[in-house]
Design a protein around this motif. Structure first.
Motif, PDB file in Angstrom:
ATOM      1  N   GLU A   5      13.884  -9.036  -6.676  1.00  0.00           N
ATOM      2  CA  GLU A   5      12.475  -8.679  -6.697  1.00  0.00           C
ATOM      3  C   GLU A   5      12.040  -8.223  -5.322  1.00  0.00           C
ATOM      4  O   GLU A   5      12.581  -8.645  -4.314  1.00  0.00           O
ATOM      5  CB  GLU A   5      11.660  -9.912  -7.100  1.00  0.00           C
ATOM      6  CG  GLU A   5      11.554 -10.028  -8.601  1.00  0.00           C
ATOM      7  CD  GLU A   5      10.146 -10.377  -9.019  1.00  0.00           C
ATOM      8  OE1 GLU A   5       9.231  -9.587  -8.733  1.00  0.00           O
ATOM      9  OE2 GLU A   5       9.978 -11.420  -9.621  1.00  0.00           O
ATOM     10  N   LYS A  88       6.321 -12.597  -4.201  1.00  0.00           N
ATOM     11  CA  LYS A  88       6.966 -11.561  -5.006  1.00  0.00           C
ATOM     12  C   LYS A  88       5.891 -10.574  -5.449  1.00  0.00           C
ATOM     13  O   LYS A  88       4.752 -10.963  -5.710  1.00  0.00           O
ATOM     14  CB  LYS A  88       7.636 -12.174  -6.234  1.00  0.00           C
ATOM     15  CG  LYS A  88       8.874 -12.965  -5.894  1.00  0.00           C
ATOM     16  CD  LYS A  88       9.558 -13.466  -7.146  1.00  0.00           C
ATOM     17  CE  LYS A  88      10.846 -14.188  -6.795  1.00  0.00           C
ATOM     18  NZ  LYS A  88      11.488 -14.735  -7.989  1.00  0.00           N
ATOM     19  N   LYS A  89       6.268  -9.325  -5.535  1.00  0.00           N
ATOM     20  CA  LYS A  89       5.315  -8.291  -5.943  1.00  0.00           C
ATOM     21  C   LYS A  89       4.676  -8.642  -7.284  1.00  0.00           C
ATOM     22  O   LYS A  89       3.503  -8.379  -7.511  1.00  0.00           O
ATOM     23  CB  LYS A  89       6.009  -6.932  -6.015  1.00  0.00           C
ATOM     24  CG  LYS A  89       5.049  -5.794  -6.254  1.00  0.00           C
ATOM     25  CD  LYS A  89       5.652  -4.445  -6.039  1.00  0.00           C
ATOM     26  CE  LYS A  89       4.560  -3.398  -6.181  1.00  0.00           C
ATOM     27  NZ  LYS A  89       4.925  -2.133  -5.650  1.00  0.00           N
ATOM     28  N   SER A  90       5.432  -9.304  -8.162  1.00  0.00           N
ATOM     29  CA  SER A  90       4.926  -9.658  -9.485  1.00  0.00           C
ATOM     30  C   SER A  90       3.786 -10.684  -9.413  1.00  0.00           C
ATOM     31  O   SER A  90       3.057 -10.867 -10.381  1.00  0.00           O
ATOM     32  CB  SER A  90       6.055 -10.197 -10.362  1.00  0.00           C
ATOM     33  OG  SER A  90       6.647 -11.330  -9.736  1.00  0.00           O
TER      34      SER A  90
END
Length: 172
Positions: A5, A88-90
């Protein structure tokens, strides 16, 4: 295809705070205390990202202090000094239609209304008045600084086409 990720830096451990293992954090988030809302956080150690849990935190002066689960005394903080903190980008909430995360703009090609390529977004600067795109042309060391003022200067941001169109002359 990479399964790793994408990590987005949100701060850095800048010192020890108190005797119970809390750390001082230089937060990259705006406002600063927003870094405390992310759970989990990831800590960079020797090139590896380790998941950490924040056990508490608050604004302290101009910075942020936080507790990290299982870090209970000042000696345990020493190896963490200077470590980068990331998410995390998420973990980011999707931006609204007219909003962008800085990391989404980095690397985009910048063109003007005459379709001349000015370069790619290297990074952004926060100046207080408004954010500024720092654009570098290929093979050229000079940077072009373009105020990120939507509608007035920034006419179009197309993340799918990786393009930003600006009302800006090549000669500015």
């Amino acid at each position: 295809m990479s399964t790793s990720e994408e990590f987005i830096p949100v701060g850095k451990i800048s010192g020890a705070f108190g005797v119970k293992g809390w750390v001082k954090v230089y937060s990259f988030t705006e406002p600063r205390a927003n870094i405390l809302q992310y759970s989990p956080l990831f800590l960079s150690r020797r090139g590896e990202w380790l998941e950490i849990k924040v056990s508490g935190g608050r604004l302290q002066g101009k910075g942020v202090v936080m507790g990290i689960e299982n870090v209970t005394d000042r000696d345990q903080v020493q190896p963490l000094l200077g470590a980068e903190l990331a998410i995390k980008k998420s973990q980011l909430e999707p931006a609204d239609e007219d909003e962008f995360y800085w990391n989404d703009l980095e690397g985009l090609t910048v063109i003007n209304l005459q379709q001349e390529i000015l370069g790619k977004v290297d990074h952004l600067l926060e100046t207080g008045a408004n954010d500024v795109l720092v654009v570098k042309a290929e093979g050229n060391k000079t940077e072009i600084l373009i105020p990120f003022v939507v509608d007035e200067i920034v006419k179009l941001v197309d993340l799918d086409e990786e393009l930003i169109q600006v009302d800006w002359s090549k000669d500015y």
